[in-house]
Scaffold this motif. Structure first.
Motif, PDB file in Angstrom:
ATOM      1  N   HIS A   1       4.278   2.913   2.116  1.00  0.00           N
ATOM      2  CA  HIS A   1       5.420   3.994   1.313  1.00  0.00           C
ATOM      3  C   HIS A   1       4.455   5.083   1.179  1.00  0.00           C
ATOM      4  O   HIS A   1       3.483   5.142   0.859  1.00  0.00           O
ATOM      5  CB  HIS A   1       5.756   3.178  -0.171  1.00  0.00           C
ATOM      6  N   ARG A   2       5.240   6.285   1.058  1.00  0.00           N
ATOM      7  CA  ARG A   2       4.755   7.609   0.959  1.00  0.00           C
ATOM      8  C   ARG A   2       5.492   8.404   0.012  1.00  0.00           C
ATOM      9  O   ARG A   2       6.739   8.799   0.359  1.00  0.00           O
ATOM     10  CB  ARG A   2       4.694   8.307   2.237  1.00  0.00           C
ATOM     11  N   VAL A   3       4.998   8.976  -0.989  1.00  0.00           N
ATOM     12  CA  VAL A   3       5.560   9.755  -2.027  1.00  0.00           C
ATOM     13  C   VAL A   3       4.766  10.852  -2.234  1.00  0.00           C
ATOM     14  O   VAL A   3       3.763  11.075  -2.204  1.00  0.00           O
ATOM     15  CB  VAL A   3       5.615   9.056  -3.283  1.00  0.00           C
TER      16      VAL A   3
ATOM     17  N   VAL B   1       0.893  -1.114  -0.165  1.00  0.00           N
ATOM     18  CA  VAL B   1       0.110  -0.030  -0.093  1.00  0.00           C
ATOM     19  C   VAL B   1       0.754   1.281  -0.051  1.00  0.00           C
ATOM     20  O   VAL B   1       1.829   1.369   0.952  1.00  0.00           O
ATOM     21  CB  VAL B   1      -0.993   0.035   1.241  1.00  0.00           C
ATOM     22  N   ALA B   2       0.610   2.008  -0.892  1.00  0.00           N
ATOM     23  CA  ALA B   2       1.526   3.362  -1.027  1.00  0.00           C
ATOM     24  C   ALA B   2       0.479   4.480  -1.020  1.00  0.00           C
ATOM     25  O   ALA B   2      -0.463   4.514  -1.574  1.00  0.00           O
ATOM     26  CB  ALA B   2       2.348   3.310  -2.516  1.00  0.00           C
ATOM     27  N   CYS B   3       1.000   5.756  -0.694  1.00  0.00           N
ATOM     28  CA  CYS B   3       0.290   6.727  -0.737  1.00  0.00           C
ATOM     29  C   CYS B   3       0.667   8.080  -1.402  1.00  0.00           C
ATOM     30  O   CYS B   3       2.068   8.194  -1.213  1.00  0.00           O
ATOM     31  CB  CYS B   3       0.350   7.350   0.852  1.00  0.00           C
ATOM     32  N   ALA B   4       0.160   8.352  -2.253  1.00  0.00           N
ATOM     33  CA  ALA B   4       0.666   9.635  -3.301  1.00  0.00           C
ATOM     34  C   ALA B   4       0.029  11.015  -2.919  1.00  0.00           C
ATOM     35  O   ALA B   4      -1.192  11.195  -3.057  1.00  0.00           O
ATOM     36  CB  ALA B   4       0.068   9.178  -4.733  1.00  0.00           C
ATOM     37  N   ILE B   5       0.958  11.511  -2.375  1.00  0.00           N
ATOM     38  CA  ILE B   5       0.541  12.788  -1.483  1.00  0.00           C
ATOM     39  C   ILE B   5       0.896  13.891  -2.592  1.00  0.00           C
ATOM     40  O   ILE B   5       1.874  14.267  -2.767  1.00  0.00           O
ATOM     41  CB  ILE B   5       1.286  13.008  -0.305  1.00  0.00           C
ATOM     42  N   ASN B   6      -0.263  14.439  -3.366  1.00  0.00           N
ATOM     43  CA  ASN B   6       0.093  15.328  -4.299  1.00  0.00           C
ATOM     44  C   ASN B   6      -0.246  16.945  -4.032  1.00  0.00           C
ATOM     45  O   ASN B   6      -0.018  17.717  -4.702  1.00  0.00           O
ATOM     46  CB  ASN B   6      -1.161  15.332  -5.477  1.00  0.00           C
ATOM     47  N   GLY B   7      -0.077  17.064  -2.525  1.00  0.00           N
ATOM     48  CA  GLY B   7      -0.227  18.481  -2.202  1.00  0.00           C
ATOM     49  C   GLY B   7      -0.092  18.522  -0.674  1.00  0.00           C
ATOM     50  O   GLY B   7       0.212  17.717  -0.287  1.00  0.00           O
ATOM     51  N   THR B   8      -0.530  19.443  -0.088  1.00  0.00           N
ATOM     52  CA  THR B   8      -0.676  19.668   1.223  1.00  0.00           C
ATOM     53  C   THR B   8      -1.230  18.642   2.056  1.00  0.00           C
ATOM     54  O   THR B   8      -2.555  18.331   1.680  1.00  0.00           O
ATOM     55  CB  THR B   8      -1.184  21.131   1.766  1.00  0.00           C
ATOM     56  N   CYS B   9      -0.958  18.325   3.306  1.00  0.00           N
ATOM     57  CA  CYS B   9      -1.346  16.901   3.928  1.00  0.00           C
ATOM     58  C   CYS B   9      -1.276  17.035   5.295  1.00  0.00           C
ATOM     59  O   CYS B   9      -0.260  17.371   5.904  1.00  0.00           O
ATOM     60  CB  CYS B   9      -0.770  15.694   3.452  1.00  0.00           C
ATOM     61  N   ALA B  10      -2.587  17.165   6.140  1.00  0.00           N
ATOM     62  CA  ALA B  10      -2.359  17.544   7.703  1.00  0.00           C
ATOM     63  C   ALA B  10      -3.265  16.575   8.246  1.00  0.00           C
ATOM     64  O   ALA B  10      -4.058  15.749   7.606  1.00  0.00           O
ATOM     65  CB  ALA B  10      -2.849  18.930   7.611  1.00  0.00           C
ATOM     66  N   GLY B  11      -2.860  16.319   9.620  1.00  0.00           N
ATOM     67  CA  GLY B  11      -4.055  15.849  10.666  1.00  0.00           C
ATOM     68  C   GLY B  11      -4.216  14.378  10.107  1.00  0.00           C
ATOM     69  O   GLY B  11      -3.315  13.263   9.753  1.00  0.00           O
ATOM     70  N   ILE B  12      -5.439  13.673  10.078  1.00  0.00           N
ATOM     71  CA  ILE B  12      -5.763  12.325   9.841  1.00  0.00           C
ATOM     72  C   ILE B  12      -5.305  12.028   8.471  1.00  0.00           C
ATOM     73  O   ILE B  12      -4.884  10.923   8.254  1.00  0.00           O
ATOM     74  CB  ILE B  12      -7.386  12.199   9.848  1.00  0.00           C
ATOM     75  N   GLY B  13      -4.976  13.067   7.441  1.00  0.00           N
ATOM     76  CA  GLY B  13      -4.659  12.502   6.184  1.00  0.00           C
ATOM     77  C   GLY B  13      -2.834  11.973   6.416  1.00  0.00           C
ATOM     78  O   GLY B  13      -2.603  11.081   5.836  1.00  0.00           O
ATOM     79  N   THR B  14      -2.438  12.678   7.271  1.00  0.00           N
ATOM     80  CA  THR B  14      -1.001  12.311   7.383  1.00  0.00           C
ATOM     81  C   THR B  14      -0.887  10.965   8.212  1.00  0.00           C
ATOM     82  O   THR B  14      -0.145  10.051   7.980  1.00  0.00           O
ATOM     83  CB  THR B  14      -0.232  13.525   8.255  1.00  0.00           C
ATOM     84  N   GLU B  15      -1.848  10.833   8.790  1.00  0.00           N
ATOM     85  CA  GLU B  15      -2.144   9.425   9.774  1.00  0.00           C
ATOM     86  C   GLU B  15      -2.305   8.554   8.888  1.00  0.00           C
ATOM     87  O   GLU B  15      -1.967   7.235   9.102  1.00  0.00           O
ATOM     88  CB  GLU B  15      -2.761   9.571  10.963  1.00  0.00           C
TER      89      GLU B  15
END
Length: 733
Positions: A136-138, A115-129
């Protein structure tokens, strides 16, 4: 329609796309969280699916949890809200743990799906959790995108597993800046802090590529691997013991023990480090519930998140007035305030005309923006091109004709009614008929200043706090004749410069200074009574104030306090309440001890302007009392001096919305943020008890603590401010 969408691409990768319907940024609701589990289950059960990528359909990844969910759960839980909140939190842990284990064999830790996370912009709170639960986090390489866990800033802490996961990844001490300071980081710094694993121009493609090439070992989190040891050492290890001692000292040093969430967070990490991960999640949930049940948490969430957001979105903006965004602004006076106003206006993309009496003064005001940008360049946050572009937006001149075409004027000249009146008349002869004229005065009544204007309905107060570029609040003051378009113009301008506005009716000192001055004066009174200034300032800091009243007086300058006292006395005449605080301030002024600016005040300073200790000469004039008062008594005097003025401001109609009273107090002068603001603090105390304490303080210290009629009435009826004056719900709120 739903907040999440599910699709399997040609390579066999399940793409779960977060795209909250009807919202500019993704926020997580209860229903949406359930959908995450449904899609994870579908992907894990489908043999054709090789792995999962979670991404966003919006320009940013996530803004956090919809905090209204927590209030709803409390209401639905009846007599046992704690159980309801705990069960909800544990439900979230179960979903994210399922995502994290991803179908792997419990014993061999093999057979799971990456399971990977594609973070395309600002990420806070539960999104970061959610991202931390992925393997894996990109993240996008856009330096404007930020990621972090800022929950501590609104009175809670990461309760979706983020506290346990991140502290176990990097250790308690390394986790402190992210968890205990709520820092948001750009992608480069986030990678260094291990919040993310990689940075890419195309995070979705990079995340898919990782999923298709991941091995079983890549899926096992450190805490699920055999022989896991916490970085820096567990609490029972000698090195770990010292780490937690240091972390505890750091937390108490910064918070003075006034913020419940910080202590709960550290306790959660400490206790969680003693047990296995799944038990640690239960510990996190218990502490998270404990914080949510603390009235401080509810008050902070309400003021610093819900109410602040509502005000920024226009909750008090006059209805039916079209957009009043500012294109060209004139700033009269290039001193520190005017220079700061010019800077923030240019940063917002406005054309700025900065006026002063002589060209050198005007150029010096513009140089303030140049120096600010130079500091940004040194820190890598700006470039020479950006500096030149910003400076090109500012015209520094003595020529009033340059103000032609302005749609907003902000006057920031010397605090003298005559000077301001003369400037108002000169400028109104030049500016367009529909241009709004605002005064940045901090003490002079707007209705009086408006008498010099031929367009009183277009005259308003826009009160900034110093330094302008750092302070978050702007106080907008309606004069007796100020019209709706002027109010809308001021609010739209404040929105453009990305600050938080409050709108109040005209009165001497308006709202903020009306409450700050009694806080300072009470500290000064105590000095004249022989109370140690060390006790006074520390009592305030232990209440959560950034600085105590004695230090604040030095910072803002002692001669300014003397000028305000004289001007107020002249204006009020016999109605002016004589105070020993004035005697102290006038005496300090006579001694030439004007505060930090003169390197001599209530503190001693070295040649670099650093405080070296309280001035001992003060005790020659005001000897220390042999018996010092109780800490709580000092704190109550400091608190009630302010909150009673807030109540009177509400009672007299100066404050029109209690949200503005609380948000304004926290952002303007740092009023005990843990309390949610002065009116929230009275609700925490309970109005009956607050009225009782007023009576005790009045009997012992004088009429300034007399219980306002409004508070007395509410006490007798057992009412709270947020029930009696509950803000009307609006689309903006």
């Amino acid at each position: 329609m739903s907040d999440f969408k599910y699709d399997v691409d040609a390579d066999g990768v399940a793409i779960i796309t977060w795209d909250a319907e009807g919202k500019s940024m993704n926020v997580l609701t209860r229903e949406a969280f359930g959908l995450v589990e449904e899609y994870v289950d579908r992907a894990l059960a489908d043999d054709a699916v090789k792995g999962i990528v979670i991404t966003s359909g919006k320009k940013d990844f996530a803004g956090g949890m919809d905090l209204n969910v927590l209030a709803t759960i409390r209401e639905e839980s009846g007599e046992n809200p704690a159980q309801g909140l705990f069960d909800f939190t544990m439900g979230g842990h179960r979903i994210l743990r399922k995502l994290e284990l991803a179908g792997m064999d419990p014993k061999t830790k093999k057979g799971g799906k990456p399971v990977a996370c594609a973070i395309n912009g600002t990420c806070a709170g539960i999104g970061t959790e959610i991202a931390l639960a992925c393997h894996h986090r990109v993240m996008t390489d856009n330096p404007k995108a930020k990621i972090g866990l800022p929950e501590i800033m609104i009175g809670i802490f990461p309760g979706g597993g983020g506290t346990m996961r991140y502290s176990r990844m990097v250790g308690a001490m390394a986790a402190a800046p992210v968890l205990l300071e709520g820092k948001m980081m750009d992608p480069k710094k986030a990678k260094g802090a291990q919040l993310i694993d990689a940075v890419s121009e195309d995070p979705l493609a990079a995340a898919k590529d990782w999923v298709l090439n991941a091995k079983d070992a890549d899926l096992v989190k450190p805490w699920d691997a055999k022989g896991y040891k916490m970085p820096g050492g567990a609490p029972y290890h000698p090195a770990g013991f010292m780490t937690f001692v240091g972390a505890s000292a750091m937390v108490h040093g910064k918070t003075q023990g006034a913020f419940p969430a910080a202590k709960a967070l550290l306790s959660s990490i400490y206790e969680g480090a003693l047990v296995d991960f799944d038990t640690a999640l239960k510990i996190e949930a218990r502490w998270f519930t404990n914080v949510l049940m603390n009235p401080s948490s509810s008050a902070m969430i309400r003021s610093l998140f819900l109410n602040k957001q509502a005000l920024e979105k226009g909750a008090v903006r006059p209805a039916g007035v079209p957009d009043q965004s500012v294109k060209k602004i004139g700033v009269l006076g290039a001193g520190m305030m005017g220079a700061g106003i010019a800077l923030v206006s240019a940063q917002a993309g406005m054309e700025v005309v900065l006026i002063d009496r002589d060209q050198d003064a005007a150029d010096k005001g513009k140089a303030y923006s140049a120096a600010y940008m130079d500091k940004g360049i040194k820190r890598g946050k700006a470039t020479e091109d950006k500096k030149e572009a910003l400076l090109a937006q500012i015209t520094a001149t003595t020529d009033l004709d340059a103000l032609k075409g302005c749609d907003l004027i902000i006057e920031a000249v010397f605090e003298d009614p005559g000077v301001k009146a003369e400037m108002t008349k000169k400028v109104e002869a030049i500016i367009p008929e529909d241009c709004i004229f605002a005064s940045n005065t901090s003490t002079l009544p707007i209705s009086e200043l408006a008498k010099a204007s031929s367009r009183a309905d277009q005259f308003i107060g826009i009160h900034f706090f110093s330094p302008v570029e750092k302070m978050f609040l702007v106080e907008i003051i309606k004069g007796k004749e100020t019209g709706d378009r002027a109010v809308a113009k001021a609010l739209d301008y404040v929105r453009q410069i990305r600050k938080t506005p409050i709108v109040v009716n005209d009165a001497r000192f308006f709202y903020a200074n009306r409450c700050i001055i009694p806080y300072i004066n009470e500290g000064m009174r105590m000095i004249t009574e022989g109370v140690s200034p060390v006790l006074i300032d520390n009592a305030a800091r232990q209440l959560g104030f950034p600085v105590g009243p004695v230090q604040l007086t030095d910072e803002t300058s002692i001669d300014l306090g003397a000028k305000i006292a004289r001007a107020t006395k002249a204006a009020m005449g016999d109605a002016y309440p004589e105070s020993p605080a004035d005697d102290l301030i006038f005496w300090m002024e006579e001694q030439g001890r004007l505060g930090r600016k003169s390197n001599a005040g209530f503190f001693e300073y070295d040649e670099k302007g650093k405080r070296t200790g309280y001035w001992k000469g003060l005790q020659e004039k005001y000897p220390l009392a042999a018996e010092q008062p109780d800490l709580i008594e000092v704190q109550e005097r400091l608190m009630f001096a302010q909150v009673l003025e807030a109540v009177r401001a509400l009672e007299e109609g100066v404050l029109m919305d209690i949200r503005e009273g609380d948000v304004g107090a926290i952002l303007a002068w740092g009023f005990a943020p843990w309390s949610g603001g002065p009116l929230s603090w009275l609700d925490i105390l309970g109005t009956p008890y607050a009225a009782e304490r007023c009576d005790s303080l009045t009997e012992k210290f004088g009429e300034r603590f007399t219980c306002p009629a409004l508070l007395r009435e509410m006490a007798e009826k057992g009412q709270s401010f947020y029930t009696r004056f509950a803000p009307k719900k609006s689309a903006a709120a």
